[in-house]
Design a protein around this motif. Structure first.
Motif: not given
Length: 310
Positions: A290-310
């Motif tokens: 589940g999403y709750d198991s992610l660390t703050a750094e993992e959540k931040k990393r997922l958000f950054e990579l999902s919005h990255k525009d190369d």
């Protein structure tokens, strides 16, 4: 609105414009609901395109508001995790699937209401009966929206959400199960509330099948952001973006200057693969715990990579 994912934002816009257009044309005597709403397939006004257009129409402001609120609330999250291409395919496919299930339910209802009618006779109704069946009409994005609700519950099963009027948050998986139970009860009951409960269940059913299929084939070349033709579409899009960047960089450096070294294809592919591996590992953790198991750094990393525009 600018921070909202592209597909979710455009769906909100299209549904709102369609609602306004329905009101304006209705004042002029043109019923868009009758043209683009989903009619029963044995009715004289039925057209195949209605399986796609019906999900962008709504019967009133309340109908529109609650569907769009749910789309915004859960769609933004799912689109950011899945990517725009997969999210759009999921939304349209589940909307069409909901319409198909509604058509089947209406056919069953027709046979139950007319026990003397044989299966063959049902497909050869007189013109008068076919015209009467035009009153069976379905509109609304609820089937697709309920599928998004299911996707949220399956992707973030342990994420706690507040639902009015409950005083405490509940896990997403229990929220989804509760909605399925209510819709099933309403669909099987004798309710004549004018709500297409079967279509709601149909959208969730098709959503469940799609998610299960994507998860099953993940180890066979399907990644979270797309599968099959959609992965290739994304790769082609990224290649075109890289070519455009190369052209801009060449113009910027005067066509041959080495002042700014551009990224080679090998470096670009290696970087993209490393980023995708990070995303896949994080999403594997979400699916398992589940999403709750992610660390703050993992959540931040997922958000950054999902919005990255190369």
């Amino acid at each position: 609105m600018q921070n909202m994912p592209t597909v979710t934002r455009n769906l909100l816009f299209i549904n709102t414009i369609a609602f306004i257009a329905t009101f304006i044309f209705g004042r002029m005597g043109v019923e868009l609901d009758s043209i683009f709403g989903l009619h029963f397939f044995l009715a004289s006004h039925f057209s195949i395109y209605q399986l796609f257009t019906y999900m962008f129409l709504h019967g009133g402001f309340t109908h529109l508001f609650f569907n769009m609120f749910a789309l915004w609330m859960f769609g933004c999250v799912i689109e950011r995790v899945w990517g725009s291409q997969r999210f759009l395919f999921y939304y349209i496919a589940c909307g069409v699937g909901a319409g198909l299930i509604q058509e089947i339910a209406q056919f069953v209802e027709l046979m139950v209401m007319n026990p003397q009618l044989s299966f063959t006779d049902a497909f050869n109704l007189p013109d008068g009966d076919a015209n009467m069946l035009n009153n069976w009409r379905t509109i609304g994005a609820s089937g697709a929206v309920y599928a998004i609700l299911l996707a949220f519950g399956m992707t973030f099963p342990n994420e706690r959400i507040f639902i009015f009027p409950l005083p405490v948050p509940i896990k997403a998986k229990w929220f989804v199960i509760f909605y399925v139970a209510v819709e099933l009860f309403m669909a099987l009951g004798s309710s004549n509330d004018g709500v297409a409960h079967t279509a709601h269940l149909g959208g969730m059913f098709f959503g469940f099948l799609l998610i299960r299929y994507w998860r099953k084939h993940q180890l066979q070349g399907y990644d979270l952001y797309g599968s099959g033709i959609f992965s290739k579409m994304k790769q082609n899009f990224e290649q075109r973006k890289q070519q455009q960047r190369d052209i801009k960089m060449t113009v910027h450096t005067g066509g041959g200057s080495d002042d700014t070294r551009k990224e080679t294809d090998e470096e670009y592919n290696a970087r993209k693969k490393a980023e995708q591996d990070i995303i896949n590992s994080i999403l594997d953790k979400i699916r398992k715990s589940g999403y709750d198991s992610l660390t703050a750094e993992e959540k931040k990393r997922l958000f950054e990579l999902s919005h990255k525009d190369d």
